[in-house]
Design a protein around this motif. Structure first.
Motif, PDB file in Angstrom:
ATOM      1  N   SER A 293       2.857   0.090 -11.216  1.00  0.00           N
ATOM      2  CA  SER A 293       1.562   0.591 -10.762  1.00  0.00           C
ATOM      3  C   SER A 293       0.773  -0.540 -10.120  1.00  0.00           C
ATOM      4  O   SER A 293       1.109  -1.729 -10.266  1.00  0.00           O
ATOM      5  CB  SER A 293       0.762   1.159 -11.945  1.00  0.00           C
ATOM      6  N   TYR A 294      -0.266  -0.144  -9.419  1.00  0.00           N
ATOM      7  CA  TYR A 294      -1.157  -1.124  -8.793  1.00  0.00           C
ATOM      8  C   TYR A 294      -1.790  -2.027  -9.845  1.00  0.00           C
ATOM      9  O   TYR A 294      -1.928  -3.237  -9.642  1.00  0.00           O
ATOM     10  CB  TYR A 294      -2.236  -0.383  -8.006  1.00  0.00           C
TER      11      TYR A 294
ATOM     12  N   ALA B  50      -5.031  -2.681  -1.170  1.00  0.00           N
ATOM     13  CA  ALA B  50      -4.011  -3.726  -1.166  1.00  0.00           C
ATOM     14  C   ALA B  50      -4.627  -5.081  -0.821  1.00  0.00           C
ATOM     15  O   ALA B  50      -4.264  -6.110  -1.391  1.00  0.00           O
ATOM     16  CB  ALA B  50      -2.905  -3.374  -0.176  1.00  0.00           C
TER      17      ALA B  50
ATOM     18  N   ALA C  72       0.833  -1.210   0.000  1.00  0.00           N
ATOM     19  CA  ALA C  72       0.000   0.000   0.000  1.00  0.00           C
ATOM     20  C   ALA C  72       0.869   1.262   0.000  1.00  0.00           C
ATOM     21  O   ALA C  72       0.602   2.217  -0.738  1.00  0.00           O
ATOM     22  CB  ALA C  72      -0.927  -0.009   1.211  1.00  0.00           C
TER      23      ALA C  72
ATOM     24  N   LEU D 142       2.919   1.577  -3.500  1.00  0.00           N
ATOM     25  CA  LEU D 142       2.128   1.915  -4.688  1.00  0.00           C
ATOM     26  C   LEU D 142       1.153   3.056  -4.428  1.00  0.00           C
ATOM     27  O   LEU D 142       0.344   3.387  -5.300  1.00  0.00           O
ATOM     28  CB  LEU D 142       1.371   0.670  -5.173  1.00  0.00           C
TER      29      LEU D 142
ATOM     30  N   VAL E 270      -1.537   3.288  -2.429  1.00  0.00           N
ATOM     31  CA  VAL E 270      -2.950   2.916  -2.417  1.00  0.00           C
ATOM     32  C   VAL E 270      -3.354   2.649  -0.971  1.00  0.00           C
ATOM     33  O   VAL E 270      -2.512   2.538  -0.081  1.00  0.00           O
ATOM     34  CB  VAL E 270      -3.219   1.664  -3.288  1.00  0.00           C
TER      35      VAL E 270
END
Length: 381
Positions: A82-83, A32, A22, A25, A27
């Motif tokens: 990236s995610y 996650a 998390a 990235l 987020v």
């Protein structure tokens, strides 16, 4: 067995790495956690269609293909910027897992006499459970010290080793001619009940397990560095439970599944009720871990006995339902976590697992369970 260890390690990797992923990235923690949901959902949706698609393909070719997908997914994860790219890598490895548990069981048990096939299924599950003892805790420790990317790529190494070995040594016989291609006692009703109980127990288990590190640190009060150690304790309990169940599975296939689900319910409800006390938290964590592996193992073994058609399709259906439960549980936990905290997530998971226990106990206590059962004769599908 090495393939089972590798795939199960990959499946549960994000559990101990939610915070590093998390943060890395950028987020949320819940986003996650959805890496577990996406993985489980892919396995759930793809298991039966993929098993049907390759049902005429020799198992050597299927196994090498899925291991190639696992290896490539590790490389994608290691370079994810990236995610979305990390999620893509997770979905590719999920496709490999969707096929693995459909084909590995019949291939392995078909090498042995029917009276010892429970022990063979247990050996595969022991290897898979070692992922929780060694694979996931090691990845958690490595991820917290070296970044989250390295743990995601390392499973590609044993995956490649398995690919080469299986491609060289596994016979390429037609799947329908394998000794365990069809069940010994086909039973449509038992098949449906096992699928239902598996889905409910997986939903309950992974509603909590996905956020076990959050629970141990936020509710039980353990230091952040202790989470990896306690994940090892959880995995060791899982390994012990699988090892004990494997010995008894050939003699008591029905009670083994029911007992495992009930112990899981007690463990999760106990964590919710008494998890704020560290000693009690460890006790109920051990109970939960000791049941998690045996639930899936006993359900897979049941498929070899009650599948109404080909066992590989039945195993794919069981894996699909179980992974649908994993996805649903992780998503359910993500929804509950901001509102109820980790303790409420474990309470909800325990209630769902208790529902699975009720399904199995109801089937065993029902008068219908003592009558001769109608079964479907083995057929081409």
């Amino acid at each position: 067995m090495l393939s089972a260890f590798t795939l199960n390690t990959v499946e549960s990797l994000p559990v101990g790495l939610l915070e590093p992923v998390a943060h890395g990235l950028r987020v949320s923690l819940s986003a996650a956690g959805l890496l577990v949901t996406g993985y489980g959902l892919t396995v759930a949706v793809a298991s039966v269609p993929l098993a049907r698609l390759v049902r005429a393909v020799p198992r050597r070719h299927v196994c090498t293909g899925l291991l190639a997908a696992l290896t490539v997914s590790g490389l994608i994860a290691a370079t994810a910027a990236s995610y979305g790219q990390l999620l893509l890598a997770r979905l590719l490895s999920a496709l490999a897992q969707a096929l693995f548990w459909a084909v590995a069981g019949p291939v392995a048990v078909g090498l042995f006499a029917p009276e010892v096939r429970g022990r063979v299924a247990g050996a595969l599950s022991v290897a898979g459970s070692l992922a929780l003892v060694a694979g996931v805790p090691a990845a958690t420790w490595l991820g917290r010290h070296s970044g989250w990317r390295l743990p995601f790529v390392l499973p590609a190494v044993p995956g490649l080793l398995c690919l080469v070995t299986i491609a060289a040594l596994l016979p390429a016989s037609p799947p329908e001619e394998e000794p365990a291609a069809y069940a010994e006692r086909p039973d449509v009703r038992r098949f449906a009940l096992v699928l239902t109980a598996g889905f409910l127990s997986a939903t309950g288990a992974f509603a909590g397990y996905t956020y076990i590190a959050v629970f141990l640190e936020g509710v039980s009060g353990f230091a952040p560095g202790t989470a990896g150690v306690l994940l090892s304790v959880f995995g060791a309990a899982c390994l012990a439970g699988v090892s004990v169940t494997a010995v008894l599975l050939d003699r008591f296939p029905g009670p083994a599944l029911t007992a495992a689900v009930c112990v899981q319910a007690v463990g999760m409800l106990g964590l919710s009720a008494a998890g704020a006390r560290p000693v009690a938290a460890v006790v109920f964590l051990v109970l939960t871990g000791g049941a998690l592996g045996p639930v899936f193992m006993a359900a897979q073994h049941a498929m070899l006995h009650c599948a109404p058609g080909r066992t590989d399709l039945a195993l794919a259906a069981n894996s699909g339902c179980y992974n649908a439960g994993i996805a649903a549980g992780a998503a359910f936990g993500a929804l509950l976590l901001p509102h109820t905290g980790a303790r409420g997530v474990f309470l909800a998971g325990g209630v769902l697992t208790a529902g699975a226990c009720a399904v199995l106990l109801g089937e065993r206590l029902s008068p219908l369970s003592r009558r001769p059962r109608l079964s479907c004769p083995p057929g081409p599908d």
